[in-house]
Design an enzyme around this catalytic site. Sequence first.
Site, PDB file in Angstrom:
ATOM      1  N   VAL A 139      52.892  41.460  47.366  1.00 49.61           N
ATOM      2  CA  VAL A 139      52.387  40.306  46.616  1.00 49.61           C
ATOM      3  C   VAL A 139      50.945  40.596  46.214  1.00 49.61           C
ATOM      4  O   VAL A 139      50.093  40.824  47.079  1.00 49.61           O
ATOM      5  CB  VAL A 139      52.443  39.030  47.495  1.00 49.61           C
ATOM      6  CG1 VAL A 139      51.765  37.873  46.784  1.00 49.61           C
ATOM      7  CG2 VAL A 139      53.885  38.678  47.834  1.00 49.61           C
ATOM      8  N   ASP A 140      50.654  40.610  44.886  1.00 48.50           N
ATOM      9  CA  ASP A 140      49.264  40.803  44.474  1.00 48.50           C
ATOM     10  C   ASP A 140      48.605  39.438  44.241  1.00 48.50           C
ATOM     11  O   ASP A 140      49.217  38.392  44.451  1.00 48.50           O
ATOM     12  CB  ASP A 140      49.172  41.735  43.261  1.00 48.50           C
ATOM     13  CG  ASP A 140      49.767  41.131  41.999  1.00 48.50           C
ATOM     14  OD1 ASP A 140      49.962  39.905  41.945  1.00 48.50           O
ATOM     15  OD2 ASP A 140      50.031  41.901  41.059  1.00 48.50           O
ATOM     16  N   SER A 141      47.336  39.460  43.806  1.00 52.64           N
ATOM     17  CA  SER A 141      46.560  38.208  43.748  1.00 52.64           C
ATOM     18  C   SER A 141      47.172  37.186  42.788  1.00 52.64           C
ATOM     19  O   SER A 141      47.129  35.990  43.047  1.00 52.64           O
ATOM     20  CB  SER A 141      45.110  38.506  43.359  1.00 52.64           C
ATOM     21  OG  SER A 141      45.050  39.083  42.067  1.00 52.64           O
ATOM     22  N   MET A 154      50.374  35.803  44.259  1.00 45.56           N
ATOM     23  CA  MET A 154      49.999  34.892  45.347  1.00 45.56           C
ATOM     24  C   MET A 154      49.692  33.503  44.791  1.00 45.56           C
ATOM     25  O   MET A 154      50.032  32.486  45.402  1.00 45.56           O
ATOM     26  CB  MET A 154      48.796  35.475  46.088  1.00 45.56           C
ATOM     27  CG  MET A 154      48.514  34.811  47.411  1.00 45.56           C
ATOM     28  SD  MET A 154      49.887  34.942  48.590  1.00 45.56           S
ATOM     29  CE  MET A 154      49.593  33.482  49.561  1.00 45.56           C
ATOM     30  N   ARG A 200      50.720  39.009  32.265  1.00 43.31           N
ATOM     31  CA  ARG A 200      51.287  38.192  33.357  1.00 43.31           C
ATOM     32  C   ARG A 200      51.167  36.699  33.018  1.00 43.31           C
ATOM     33  O   ARG A 200      52.044  35.906  33.345  1.00 43.31           O
ATOM     34  CB  ARG A 200      50.578  38.501  34.671  1.00 43.31           C
ATOM     35  CG  ARG A 200      50.745  39.945  35.155  1.00 43.31           C
ATOM     36  CD  ARG A 200      51.968  40.122  36.032  1.00 43.31           C
ATOM     37  NE  ARG A 200      51.854  39.442  37.309  1.00 43.31           N
ATOM     38  CZ  ARG A 200      51.295  39.961  38.407  1.00 43.31           C
ATOM     39  NH1 ARG A 200      50.778  41.181  38.374  1.00 43.31           N
ATOM     40  NH2 ARG A 200      51.257  39.288  39.528  1.00 43.31           N
TER      41      ARG A 200
END
Lengths: 82, 338
Positions: free
Chosen positions: A39-41, A44, B268
């Site tokens: 899980v990256d920032s 998260m 993203r």
Amino acid sequence: MAHTEQEILDGLAEIVAEETGVDTAEVTADKSFTDDLDVDSLSMMTIAVSAEEKFGAKIPDEEVKNLKTVGDAVTYIKNNQA
Amino acid sequence: MSMVTLSPGLGTTTGGFHSRISGIAGYRPERVVTNDEVCEQIDSTDEWIRERTGIRTRHRAAPDESVVDMSEVVARRAIDHAGLTPSDIDVVLLATVTHPYQTPAAAPEVAHRLGLTCMAIDISAACAGYCHGIGLASDMVRAGSAVNVLVIGVEKLSDFTDPTDRTIAFIFGDGAGAAVVSRSETPQISPTVWGSAGDQHRVISQDDSWVDVRHNPDIVFPTIKMQGQTVFRWAVWSVAKHAQETLDRAGITAGDLDVFVPHQANLRIVDSMVKTLGIPDHVTVARDIVTTGNTSAASIPLAMSRMLEEGEIASGDLALQIGFGAGLAYAGQVVVVP
């Protein structure tokens, strides 16, 4: 009604599985979000917002970075339910 | 009793005209900068940057190439695309946060280069600047105070980015985009949904003020800093709600769209907004950030004009565009692709 620790863990496992693709069984209290669950920032943050919606607990941005393990998140959510 | 009666109209127009985008264009500086080149100055990797942002390459302006230079090039292209000549333009609105002068604004010099003496001002709304410009231009055209408004979004972010800051050095690119908003027979620009969240003014910000620079010899040059996670949360959950309001105001649903062009902040964010908004698969989504980076005010017209040039979208398509960034500020509208 307040959620139990087990309910929060199960719900969190579903959220983490949805975000990262890991199996829900992998998401246990001792797991580190960064080191064990990939899980990256930004992921998260997605997990935090999904958890807020699911459990009615407010998780401010500055708290998110303190949640190192799944257990940290479960405890925080349990203690901060609306 | 006086025989002279003042006209209650005071020379005003009746308004009620319609507006449309009549031309759109982009300009990318020649030099392409890869992630590997960015990583020569920061402790990061091509893979890390691609995973976190989607960015593979970005363009960088030449040292002597200014926002005014880029604006002139893109303005001529947009005016040409609209089938107009510079003398048809009544107003120049230029959105930027990287014109390196506190004063004057860049817009009057751009207007001058186009042979114009019309009203020309800059808009400071960061990554939301272009959509603020389209909203203002549309309202001016609808009110009758202008017939053709040139809206430019232009940034030379490389001048205000610390190339050794591993939290931000890879994000930004340089470039320019422009559109002409013109009087129309039919409504082709929806009402703009716009607003601000000034309580979060430090979330994306120049780190030191010019006055700090003057008085503190330790400050070499101020650069832009960003709290990435906070911006991500705001964009994906708050701005997506405003995008939905924009659709509601236009009286359409996501299913009616052909194109979605959010500000190209981070791939993203784009992908998460698509999910949050429930944008259906048939809608073409702008992902220009992959090869252009985040160009702030320029990103939406750069993305839309490239999609049009490459045949991904067509004239007449219905597009939702929304800008969001430092301020915090956001603005969105539904437009018909020119």
